[in-house]
Scaffold this active site. Structure first.
Site, PDB file in Angstrom:
ATOM      1  N   ARG A 197      65.312 138.737  60.407  1.00 53.01           N
ATOM      2  CA  ARG A 197      64.919 139.110  61.761  1.00 53.01           C
ATOM      3  C   ARG A 197      65.806 140.240  62.296  1.00 53.01           C
ATOM      4  O   ARG A 197      65.325 141.157  62.962  1.00 53.01           O
ATOM      5  CB  ARG A 197      64.990 137.894  62.698  1.00 53.01           C
ATOM      6  CG  ARG A 197      63.904 136.859  62.390  1.00 53.01           C
ATOM      7  CD  ARG A 197      63.833 135.787  63.419  1.00 53.01           C
ATOM      8  NE  ARG A 197      63.517 136.311  64.749  1.00 53.01           N
ATOM      9  CZ  ARG A 197      63.806 135.645  65.870  1.00 53.01           C
ATOM     10  NH1 ARG A 197      64.435 134.487  65.806  1.00 53.01           N
ATOM     11  NH2 ARG A 197      63.506 136.145  67.041  1.00 53.01           N
ATOM     12  N   HIS A 231      68.616 132.559  75.933  1.00 51.44           N
ATOM     13  CA  HIS A 231      68.592 131.995  74.578  1.00 51.44           C
ATOM     14  C   HIS A 231      69.549 132.708  73.631  1.00 51.44           C
ATOM     15  O   HIS A 231      69.379 132.657  72.397  1.00 51.44           O
ATOM     16  CB  HIS A 231      67.162 132.015  74.025  1.00 51.44           C
ATOM     17  CG  HIS A 231      66.237 131.124  74.794  1.00 51.44           C
ATOM     18  ND1 HIS A 231      64.865 131.276  74.767  1.00 51.44           N
ATOM     19  CD2 HIS A 231      66.472 130.080  75.617  1.00 51.44           C
ATOM     20  CE1 HIS A 231      64.314 130.353  75.546  1.00 51.44           C
ATOM     21  NE2 HIS A 231      65.249 129.631  76.075  1.00 51.44           N
ATOM     22  N   CYS A 258      89.269 130.018  60.376  1.00 53.34           N
ATOM     23  CA  CYS A 258      89.394 128.581  60.063  1.00 53.34           C
ATOM     24  C   CYS A 258      88.529 128.142  58.883  1.00 53.34           C
ATOM     25  O   CYS A 258      88.550 126.970  58.517  1.00 53.34           O
ATOM     26  CB  CYS A 258      89.019 127.769  61.297  1.00 53.34           C
ATOM     27  SG  CYS A 258      87.244 127.715  61.572  1.00 53.34           S
ATOM     28  N   GLY A 283      54.974 138.533  79.292  1.00 54.03           N
ATOM     29  CA  GLY A 283      54.929 138.257  77.862  1.00 54.03           C
ATOM     30  C   GLY A 283      55.569 136.958  77.446  1.00 54.03           C
ATOM     31  O   GLY A 283      56.295 136.891  76.452  1.00 54.03           O
ATOM     32  N   ASN A 309      50.316 139.486  80.981  1.00 56.18           N
ATOM     33  CA  ASN A 309      50.145 138.880  79.662  1.00 56.18           C
ATOM     34  C   ASN A 309      48.792 139.320  79.118  1.00 56.18           C
ATOM     35  O   ASN A 309      47.893 139.655  79.895  1.00 56.18           O
ATOM     36  CB  ASN A 309      50.188 137.345  79.783  1.00 56.18           C
ATOM     37  CG  ASN A 309      50.471 136.667  78.446  1.00 56.18           C
ATOM     38  OD1 ASN A 309      49.747 136.868  77.495  1.00 56.18           O
ATOM     39  ND2 ASN A 309      51.531 135.881  78.402  1.00 56.18           N
TER      40      ASN A 309
HETATM   41  N1  APR Z   1      52.029 142.207  76.413  1.00 53.17           N
HETATM   42  C1  APR Z   1      52.101 141.088  77.193  1.00 53.17           C
HETATM   43  N2  APR Z   1      52.068 139.812  76.702  1.00 53.17           N
HETATM   44  C2  APR Z   1      51.934 139.676  75.370  1.00 53.17           C
HETATM   45  C3  APR Z   1      51.828 140.793  74.487  1.00 53.17           C
HETATM   46  C4  APR Z   1      51.878 142.102  75.063  1.00 53.17           C
HETATM   47  N3  APR Z   1      51.785 143.215  74.331  1.00 53.17           N
HETATM   48  N4  APR Z   1      51.689 140.314  73.211  1.00 53.17           N
HETATM   49  C5  APR Z   1      51.731 138.952  73.290  1.00 53.17           C
HETATM   50  N5  APR Z   1      51.872 138.570  74.585  1.00 53.17           N
HETATM   51  C6  APR Z   1      51.997 137.214  75.122  1.00 53.17           C
HETATM   52  C7  APR Z   1      51.233 136.120  74.377  1.00 53.17           C
HETATM   53  O1  APR Z   1      49.917 136.009  74.873  1.00 53.17           O
HETATM   54  C8  APR Z   1      52.077 134.879  74.711  1.00 53.17           C
HETATM   55  O2  APR Z   1      51.631 134.288  75.929  1.00 53.17           O
HETATM   56  O3  APR Z   1      53.361 136.854  74.989  1.00 53.17           O
HETATM   57  C9  APR Z   1      53.480 135.437  74.941  1.00 53.17           C
HETATM   58  C10 APR Z   1      54.505 135.097  73.866  1.00 53.17           C
HETATM   59  O4  APR Z   1      54.707 133.711  73.938  1.00 53.17           O
HETATM   60  P1  APR Z   1      55.634 132.984  72.840  1.00 53.17           P
HETATM   61  O5  APR Z   1      55.336 133.503  71.506  1.00 53.17           O
HETATM   62  O6  APR Z   1      55.487 131.517  73.089  1.00 53.17           O
HETATM   63  O7  APR Z   1      57.110 133.485  73.205  1.00 53.17           O
HETATM   64  P2  APR Z   1      58.065 133.003  74.385  1.00 53.17           P
HETATM   65  O8  APR Z   1      57.312 132.521  75.574  1.00 53.17           O
HETATM   66  O9  APR Z   1      59.045 134.066  74.591  1.00 53.17           O
HETATM   67  O10 APR Z   1      58.793 131.742  73.685  1.00 53.17           O
HETATM   68  C11 APR Z   1      59.807 131.084  74.365  1.00 53.17           C
HETATM   69  O11 APR Z   1      60.337 129.798  72.399  1.00 53.17           O
HETATM   70  O12 APR Z   1      60.408 129.977  70.140  1.00 53.17           O
HETATM   71  C12 APR Z   1      61.183 129.843  71.260  1.00 53.17           C
HETATM   72  O13 APR Z   1      63.411 130.493  71.710  1.00 53.17           O
HETATM   73  C13 APR Z   1      62.139 131.006  71.422  1.00 53.17           C
HETATM   74  O14 APR Z   1      62.605 132.340  73.386  1.00 53.17           O
HETATM   75  C14 APR Z   1      61.580 131.746  72.638  1.00 53.17           C
HETATM   76  C15 APR Z   1      60.892 130.634  73.406  1.00 53.17           C
END
Ligand code: APR
Length: 248
Positions: free
Chosen positions: A73, A122, A154, A191, A217
């Protein structure tokens, strides 16, 4: 695509009189930079086990697998650039009294885009620390390590400074984010699927304290029925458009 995005005039009016703006962001804001999200279409957790790769037990069971995953990553993130979404948020900071980014992302792209007021709920993938003595190491130190490195002080195992499932958030960061949220005039939710707690409490605390909630979103989410404005579109297109309407 750009022409279809409607930016409510009422939102622009509210922004013009706003003093404190909070951007609560998730993996979706980095999607246009080429970084996979976790859930939804093409989400990492649809293909890989979060329990195996992003939990303390998973790390203790197979440290080298988890270490390899974070090195992978890190390599992807190091080859990406902040996008127009990250950059626009950094631009907001230059034109408003108080702009804070509260992010769930560990990819450091907000900072690389120029934002300075960032709370990382996070952690950050560009840091490591020793499980035993808690000594911190910058990512460069072990950039070529294919297996879990040992602490020079350590001998303890080194792990990424990110919050895994079931772990506490970094001390004081959530409380500071809550403080910002209850004083925000406007809270953008950008997002994120808003399903991971306690992070997802932040926009709800802002709402409870009277803030205007704006969701950006590509699809509706768990929190869409709680927001004042839901703008469906890519954050890398919507945020610059909102900013352009402010005529700053
Ligand atoms: N613009 C806006 N939104 C977007 C885009 C974009 N170009 N592409 C994807 N998305 C949206 C998706 O529709 C989804 O709702 O972004 C969101 C991503 O959601 P997740 O994948 O669940 O990510 P996140 O909410 O950040 O996850 C929270 O979960 O896995 C753990 O620790 C990790 O910080 C993370 C936490």
């Amino acid at each position: 695509m750009l022409n279809e995005i409607e930016i409510p005039e009422e939102l622009i009016q509210k922004l013009r009189s706003a003093k404190s703006i909070l951007f609560f962001t998730g993996a979706g804001i980095s999607a246009e930079s080429g970084i996979d999200t976790f859930r939804g279409k093409g989400g990492l957790w649809n293909k890989m086990s979060a329990q195996e790769l992003a939990s303390f037990d998973g790390f203790m069971k197979n440290p080298n697998l988890v270490w390899e995953w974070y090195q992978y990553r890190r390599k992807i993130i190091s080859e990406t650039e902040p996008n127009a979404g990250h950059k626009t948020i950094a631009e907001f900071e230059k034109h408003f009294n108080q702009v804070t980014v509260v992010t769930q992302n560990v990819d450091n792209l907000h900072k690389r885009a120029g934002s300075t007021n960032i709370l990382e709920l996070h952690g950050n993938i560009e840091r490591n620390f020793c499980l035993k003595c808690k000594a911190f190491y910058d990512v460069e130190k072990f950039i070529d390590a294919n297996e879990v490195p040992k602490c020079e002080k350590c001998g303890g195992m080194i792990r990424p400074d990110v919050v895994w499932f079931g772990e506490m958030l970094p001390k004081g960061i959530f409380e500071e984010a809550e403080r910002i949220a209850i004083n925000a005039d406007i809270c953008f939710i950008v997002g994120t699927s808003a399903v991971v707690y306690p992070a997802a409490y932040i926009p709800l605390s802002a709402k409870e304290a009277g803030a205007t909630l704006v969701e950006i979103n590509i699809e509706l989410t768990n929190i869409s029925d709680q927001v004042d404005f839901s703008i469906l579109g890519k954050s890398g297109e919507v945020l610059p458009k909102i900013f352009s309407f402010l005529g700053l």
